[in-house]
Structures are given as C-alpha cells and as structure tokens.
Design an enzyme around this catalytic site. Structure first.
Site, short mmCIF file in Angstrom:
data_model
loop_
_atom_site.label_atom_id
_atom_site.label_comp_id
_atom_site.label_asym_id
_atom_site.label_seq_id
_atom_site.Cartn_x
_atom_site.Cartn_y
_atom_site.Cartn_z
CG HIS A 54 3.02 3.68 8.74
ND1 HIS A 54 3.17 4.54 7.67
CD2 HIS A 54 2.65 2.49 8.20
CE1 HIS A 54 2.92 3.89 6.54
NE2 HIS A 54 2.60 2.65 6.84
NE ARG A 80 -1.65 -2.21 2.76
CZ ARG A 80 -1.75 -3.47 2.32
NH1 ARG A 80 -2.78 -3.85 1.66
NH2 ARG A 80 -0.81 -4.36 2.58
CB THR A 81 3.32 2.60 2.39
OG1 THR A 81 2.54 2.08 3.46
CG2 THR A 81 3.83 3.97 2.76
CE LYS A 101 27.04 -2.29 -5.12
NZ LYS A 101 26.92 -1.18 -6.09
NE ARG A 143 6.90 0.72 5.06
CZ ARG A 143 5.68 0.15 5.00
NH1 ARG A 143 5.57 -1.13 4.70
NH2 ARG A 143 4.60 0.86 5.25
N1 CP Z 1 -0.52 -0.06 5.72
C1 CP Z 1 0.70 -0.34 5.25
O1 CP Z 1 1.70 0.24 5.65
O2 CP Z 1 0.73 -1.33 4.31
P1 CP Z 1 2.05 -1.76 3.51
O3 CP Z 1 2.98 -2.42 4.51
O4 CP Z 1 1.57 -2.72 2.45
O5 CP Z 1 2.67 -0.53 2.95
#
Ligand code: CP
Length: 312
Positions: free
Chosen positions: A131, A53-54, A82, A103
C-alpha cells in the site's frame, strides 16, 4: 516523457522520495500555489475493493490541484462483473484519463495493469501485498512530527502477515540509517518470510519479533498499530480468536515514552481504545490529513508537473 508508475515504495529513489515529501510539505504551507497545477487533467479511481481514506483522499488531492476525477468505487458497478480483465480495463481508462489509482483484492493486479497502460498507474493497495501511498502518508507524518526518518525504533503491532501498510512501510524505512523494528504480533500473524528474509535480514536491519505489547512500549519512538483484517481470513473462527489480540488503551500508554507517536493507517476497530484519541501522542487523525498532501505531491510528480522533480 517516459511513463512512471508507483507500485511499490521502491519505485522512487531515496532522493526522489525526499523531494516528494518536501513538495508535500510545501503544498501544506502554500496550498493556493498548487490550485491550478492539474487544470484539465483527469484522475481515474478504479477501486475493486472498499475504501474510505485512500479513494476520497485521491479525489480530494486531484480536486485541490484543479483536476477532475472519474472512476468507480465498487467493482460490481464496472464491467469486471461481465468478465473484463484488468489489462483490458486499463487500456480503456488510458483513453479517458491522465493518471489512474487502482485498488484491487488480488496481489499484483496494479502491476499487471501498469504493463498495459498508457498512463501512470498508482497502486492504491493490492491484497495483502503493498500500500505504497499509505507509506508516503506515513513517511510524511513521521518526518513532520518526529523531525527525521532516521534513528528510530519502530514498533509494528497487530496483523503483520496480511497488513500491506506494514509491508510497504518496512520496505521504505530500511534505507534510513539507525532504523530498527520491534514486530509485535500473535505467532500466526507474523510478517511473511519474504519481508523477514529478503527485506530485513538481507539488508542487515535490526529487528525482534515479540508477542507482548506492554514489554515493547517503553523502547519505541513510534508505534504503528494495525487492524486484524476480517476480509483476509478464510476462517471466521480464526479471525474471532485473533481480532482482539492487542488493545492499546490509556493505561498501556502510561508505559510509553512521552514523545512516542501512535500511528494507524485506519480504519480501526478495537485495537486502539477511543480513550487514547485525546492523548497528544495519538496522531492517526493528523496522518489522514497528511495523506492528501502526499497524494497531491505524487500526482504532480508522476505527471511531470513538479518543476523541480528529477523524474523524466
Ligand atoms: N488506510 C486505508 O487504506 O484506508 P481505506 O481502506 O479506507 O482506504
């Protein structure tokens, strides 16, 4: 313009957040008006940890705004293998892109990157910490579907210890009057001490910590379900013991108020039975759609492309 990063929900003031959510709503209603706002701009997506999603909603968001996307979805395809540091990587990416979403499995990695970056850095999830763009998604969903962000009793259920979406949402909701929390988890997966003390107790936010979902359901305005995350456990046996602690199904939904929302950041595993999906109170797939509008609004805001933004 001074570079603004988005590492935690508290990086935006309440007024800025309100403006961003209003912009996201306008984007939903008038998408064509925003189709060229980011022409010739590039987003870099640096994903050192898996995501559906993100990452893809960031890509969709930038493309909807007329911009383009570069990046990697797996650290094993990058020079991290590396030994390149996050600090060096962001210096490189600052030469290629206008804004970056990162991320990382290590808590604080996007903050380290922001310290060396010449472009806005967005925290797209750092370990079990925060998040914040999921939180923008959640706030937009609540505001659109409940009509308000204040005077809500919010149930949070599942892995509240490692659940970064939970930590960020609690942080964001405490500014709204009349908000209280029912924190539903096994004892081993309760919220971390810093959330209980520095966020909830220090701000005088009413909350209770319970283990029974059925008893909590009748008093909730919304239920935020979360997955027990295998990837955060050191011990597989512990994960197996915890993973099915809570399963929301159609029968349990009979205990919930008729207007209670069921939200989930997704992915889900077993914690919401598929027989709940058709219940009109189940809004977790609508939530995904709102995530695109929220991220479009964030990209515009951080790039200074929202004419009404207070950021400078
Ligand atoms: N909600 C969410 O962070 O989903 P993903 O891990 O698929 O990005």
């Amino acid at each position: 313009m001074q570079i603004r990063h988005f590492l935690s929900p508290s990086d935006l003031s309440e007024a800025e957040l309100d403006r961003l959510l209003t912009l996201a709503s306008d984007i939903e209603e008038n998408p064509d008006a925003y189709a060229h706002v980011c022409d010739r701009k590039k987003l870099a997506t640096l994903f050192y940890e898996p995501s559906t999603r993100t990452r893809l909603s960031f890509e969709a968001a930038m493309q909807n705004l007329g911009g383009t996307v570069i990046g990697f979805s797996d650290a094993s395809q990058s020079s991290a293998t590396k030994g390149e540091s996050v600090s060096d990587t962001i210096r490189i990416i600052s030469c290629y892109a206008d804004i970056c979403a990162m991320r990382h499995p290590k808590e604080g990695a996007p903050m380290v990157a922001a310290g060396k970056s010449r472009i806005p850095v967005i925290n797209a999830g750092d370990g079990g910490h925060q998040h914040p763009t999921q939180t923008l998604t959640d706030l937009l969903t609540i505001r659109k579907l409940k009509g308000r962000l204040d005077h809500l009793t919010i149930g949070m259920c599942g892995d509240l210890k490692f659940g970064r979406t939970v930590h960020s949402l609690i942080n964001a909701m405490i500014v709204y009057p009349g908000v209280s929390f029912v924190l539903i988890s096994p004892k081993e997966l309760r919220v971390p001490d810093y959330i209980r003390k520095n966020v909830l107790q220090d701000h005088g936010i009413p909350f209770e910590e319970v283990t029974n979902l059925e008893e909590a359901l009748p008093k909730l305005d919304l239920l935020y379900m979360t997955r027990v995350q295998r990837e955060r456990f050191f011990n597989e046996e512990e994960y197996i013991r915890m993973k099915d602690s809570y399963i929301l199904d159609r029968k349990k939904m009979e205990l919930a108020p008729k207007d209670m929302l069921v939200m989930h950041p997704l992915p889900r595993v077993n914690e919401i039975s598929v027989d709940v999906d058709d219940d009109p109170r189940a809004v977790y797939f609508k939530q995904v759609q709102y995530g695109v509008y929220a991220r479009m609004a964030l990209i515009m805001t951080l790039l200074g492309l929202d004419p009404k933004s207070k950021l400078s």
